[in-house]
Design an enzyme around this catalytic site. Structure first.
Site, PDB file in Angstrom:
ATOM      1  N   ARG A 282       0.854  -1.186   0.000  1.00  0.00           N
ATOM      2  CA  ARG A 282       0.000   0.000   0.000  1.00  0.00           C
ATOM      3  C   ARG A 282       0.891   1.238   0.000  1.00  0.00           C
ATOM      4  O   ARG A 282       1.884   1.309   0.731  1.00  0.00           O
ATOM      5  CB  ARG A 282      -0.911   0.020   1.241  1.00  0.00           C
ATOM      6  CG  ARG A 282      -2.015  -1.028   1.219  1.00  0.00           C
ATOM      7  CD  ARG A 282      -3.074  -0.692   0.185  1.00  0.00           C
ATOM      8  NE  ARG A 282      -4.186  -1.615   0.188  1.00  0.00           N
ATOM      9  CZ  ARG A 282      -4.296  -2.677  -0.606  1.00  0.00           C
ATOM     10  NH1 ARG A 282      -3.314  -2.947  -1.464  1.00  0.00           N
ATOM     11  NH2 ARG A 282      -5.355  -3.449  -0.555  1.00  0.00           N
ATOM     12  N   GLU A 311      -3.555   7.560  -6.042  1.00  0.00           N
ATOM     13  CA  GLU A 311      -3.481   6.863  -7.328  1.00  0.00           C
ATOM     14  C   GLU A 311      -4.582   7.344  -8.264  1.00  0.00           C
ATOM     15  O   GLU A 311      -5.744   7.380  -7.859  1.00  0.00           O
ATOM     16  CB  GLU A 311      -3.586   5.348  -7.108  1.00  0.00           C
ATOM     17  CG  GLU A 311      -2.402   4.787  -6.330  1.00  0.00           C
ATOM     18  CD  GLU A 311      -2.445   3.269  -6.200  1.00  0.00           C
ATOM     19  OE1 GLU A 311      -3.437   2.637  -6.635  1.00  0.00           O
ATOM     20  OE2 GLU A 311      -1.487   2.700  -5.650  1.00  0.00           O
ATOM     21  N   HIS A 330       0.178   0.099 -10.334  1.00  0.00           N
ATOM     22  CA  HIS A 330      -0.592  -0.839  -9.496  1.00  0.00           C
ATOM     23  C   HIS A 330      -0.946  -2.104 -10.289  1.00  0.00           C
ATOM     24  O   HIS A 330      -2.119  -2.459 -10.458  1.00  0.00           O
ATOM     25  CB  HIS A 330      -1.864  -0.172  -8.969  1.00  0.00           C
ATOM     26  CG  HIS A 330      -2.341  -0.776  -7.670  1.00  0.00           C
ATOM     27  ND1 HIS A 330      -2.936  -0.042  -6.692  1.00  0.00           N
ATOM     28  CD2 HIS A 330      -2.311  -2.052  -7.210  1.00  0.00           C
ATOM     29  CE1 HIS A 330      -3.261  -0.824  -5.671  1.00  0.00           C
ATOM     30  NE2 HIS A 330      -2.881  -2.052  -5.967  1.00  0.00           N
TER      31      HIS A 330
END
Length: 594
Positions: A282, A311, A330
């Site tokens: 994370r 993000e 990601h």
């Protein structure tokens, strides 16, 4: 008085059909801020006997998952819905499946008119689902936490090797028409020390693969059993030892209040100069500004990041643009195999929930009878806080495996359902050091998954059964303690509490009797029993404007040893705690965050 035999509560048992349990009010274990205004009976899941339920799939899902859904339900695949379109459609649906882009807001639940019974998140994170609103509206939320484990581990290793050999930078350079062999000399992985920070599923798989690359692997995880780590040749070490000895750090910890920005200026300063960092966990576990400073100072040689605090990150993000940082958008779970696995896992969870089965991957609380919650409410709080206290008293690396919860009550066993209490003790034990949401649905499963055996014992007292309980005791066996006085005469970390005037109180630590309200935070001190100790400690706290709410002293005998339990409203600074520890009569102390 007589004690009923201890029994494991994690053994396999017959499935409970949720739809057969009729409760009048949807009340969350975590007591959501919004109170439900419904007065008519609400069912956790209702499956119609004469028609298939309808499942709305709002984002792309693998075909294998869609096939499972179609065998059981009518499936409506409608992608890229606006919030208004989703609210319009949802009143015709019994279940909704989303990934990360669709926001399942309070408005969605309100627009469903009570028909929406299950929300499935195809992935791990649930930031896009309003859990409080889901629980208030009697809607179960499930996710798919296991299917992408290998994909995330493989991506971590890919970033590790690409970073070590400057693959991304060299690729960009050669495509720009340059040939800079001398500039992109890398480092070898063989013989280097990799510290895996967080030894759960993904961390374990990364460790296995790193061992295969010839790396020396250590790990830090306050909750991982040492024998599981040793089985694959990994040593569990303290946080400070991990970050100060590692050549490479691979982050796999959950984002919790305890881990938020855990890699900060202070901890970067403890690292070996030239350390390299990989993060596929994370973004929030790293202070991104501090990492830029550490890169510029040469403390961190390189970083490879798949996740970010925001993000997507802004285009002018200094960390993303840094020449010594490799980034991906990601992609941890982005393999064809993981996507199919997630699709199957979430489809099975949604179908099971619609059938009325308990879901092991439920992330919000089920509904409980309002009258039961009203009576047990202070004991529910007591159970969770005793769990939190007990696990914080365990020394890092010990590994919690065996927990015993003892209830004293004048009620017959059939008149006291302890499932909710046990779930809250489990919640207190696991949540402070995990990203898992523990509730009545998944408490036993979550404990069993982590190798924790929880047993219960009921001590039957004579007297009036007006109160449901007299006391709750939590004991953790076969562990070392951060506070030696918390070890009972039989060798377990032991804490005990009661409810007094509706307020949970800590009444025993190890063999020492105390009496302190479980509000705010607690400092425990073992000291030589002598005059002036209460005033000395109180003065130190007062000088730093730390408000003391309660103070209690329990002792073995006059002028011998004593335990001082101090309730404080604020967390004392490190300097204040250091001053308390430097008092000559204080033999040991510990700060506990409730």
């Amino acid at each position: 008085m007589a004690a009923s035999p201890s029994s494991s509560l994690l053994s396999s048992r017959s499935p409970i059909n949720i739809s057969s349990l009729r409760w009048k009010l949807p009340v969350s274990l975590s007591l959501p801020r919004h109170q439900c205004r419904r007065t008519s009976p609400v069912f956790v899941v209702v499956s119609s006997m004469d028609a298939k339920p309808t499942v709305l799939v709002a984002e792309k899902l693998g075909q294998a998952g869609l096939d499972l859904l179609k065998d059981f339900a009518n499936v409506d695949c409608s992608y890229n819905l606006s919030p208004e379109e989703l609210c319009t459609k949802i009143s015709l649906c019994d279940a909704l499946i989303v990934r990360s882009a669709t926001k399942v807001s309070r408005e969605v639940f309100e627009s469903s008119g009570g028909r929406l019974k299950v929300v499935g998140r195809a992935g791990v994170g649930i930031d896009n689902v309003d859990l409080g609103a889901a629980t208030e509206h009697g809607c179960l939320v499930v996710n798919a936490p296991t299917a992408n484990t290998v994909a995330a581990a493989e991506h971590g290793i890919a970033l590790l090797t690409a970073m070590a050999r400057n693959v991304a930078q060299a690729d960009a350079s050669i495509k720009a028409g340059k040939w800079l062999r001398n500039k992109y000399v890398g480092v070898s992985l063989v013989g280097k020390t990799l510290a895996v920070m967080g030894f759960g599923k993904v961390g374990t798989e990364v460790a296995r693969r790193a061992k295969g690359l010839g790396m020396h692997v250590i790990a830090h995880d306050p909750y991982a059993p040492a024998d599981r780590a040793h089985a694959i040749g990994v040593d569990l070490v303290s946080f400070d030892e991990a970050i100060s000895t590692a050549d490479f750090l691979s982050l796999h910890m959950p984002l919790t209040p305890a881990t938020s920005k855990i890699l900060n200026d202070e901890n970067f300063s403890k690292m070996k100069k030239g350390v390299r960092i990989v993060n596929v966990a994370r973004g929030g576990v790293i202070d991104e500004d501090a990492l830029v400073r550490a890169l510029d100072a040469g403390i961190v040689a390189q970083a490879a990041l798949d996740v970010f605090t925001v993000e997507p990150p802004p285009q002018d993000n200094k960390l993303v643009q840094h020449e010594n940082v490799t980034v991906t958008p990601h992609l941890g779970a982005s393999t064809m195999e993981a996507q199919e696995g997630v699709a199957i896992e979430i489809a099975e969870a949604v179908v099971g929930a619609l059938r009325g089965e308990l879901a092991s991957t439920a992330v919000n609380a089920p509904m409980v009878p309002a009258e039961v919650l009203t009576e047990l409410k202070p004991y529910v709080t007591l159970g969770e806080k005793l769990g939190r206290l007990a696990v914080q008293l365990v020394a890092g690396g010990s590994g919690v495996k065996s927990v015993k919860v003892t209830y004293t009550s004048a009620r017959a066993p059939d008149d006291l359902d302890t499932r909710l209490l046990r779930a809250m003790v489990t919640k207190g034990l696991i949540e402070p050091i995990s990203s898992v949401f523990v509730n009545l649905v998944n408490a036993d499963f979550t404990a069993k998954q982590r190798g924790i055996r929880i047993t219960e014992e009921r001590v039957i007292l004579d007297g009036s059964p007006e109160k449901p309980l007299q006391s709750i005791q939590v004991q953790i066996a076969n562990v070392e303690s951060r506070f030696a006085s918390a070890i009972s005469e039989s060798g377990e970390v032991s804490v005990e509490g009661k409810v007094k005037d509706g307020i949970p109180h800590l009444t025993k630590v190890g063999a020492f009797e105390v009496d302190v309200s479980l509000e705010g935070n607690i400092i425990l001190c073992r000291q030589v029993d002598q005059p002036g100790m209460i005033g000395t400690v109180g003065s130190i706290l007062g000088e730093e404007n730390v408000n003391v709410s309660f103070m209690s002293v329990g002792r073995t005998a006059p002028r011998k040893q004593a335990i001082m339990a101090i309730g404080v409203d604020e967390q004392p600074s490190k300097s204040v705690l250091k001053k308390i520890g430097e008092i000559p009569a204080v033999e040991e102390f510990v700060f506990l965050d409730l």
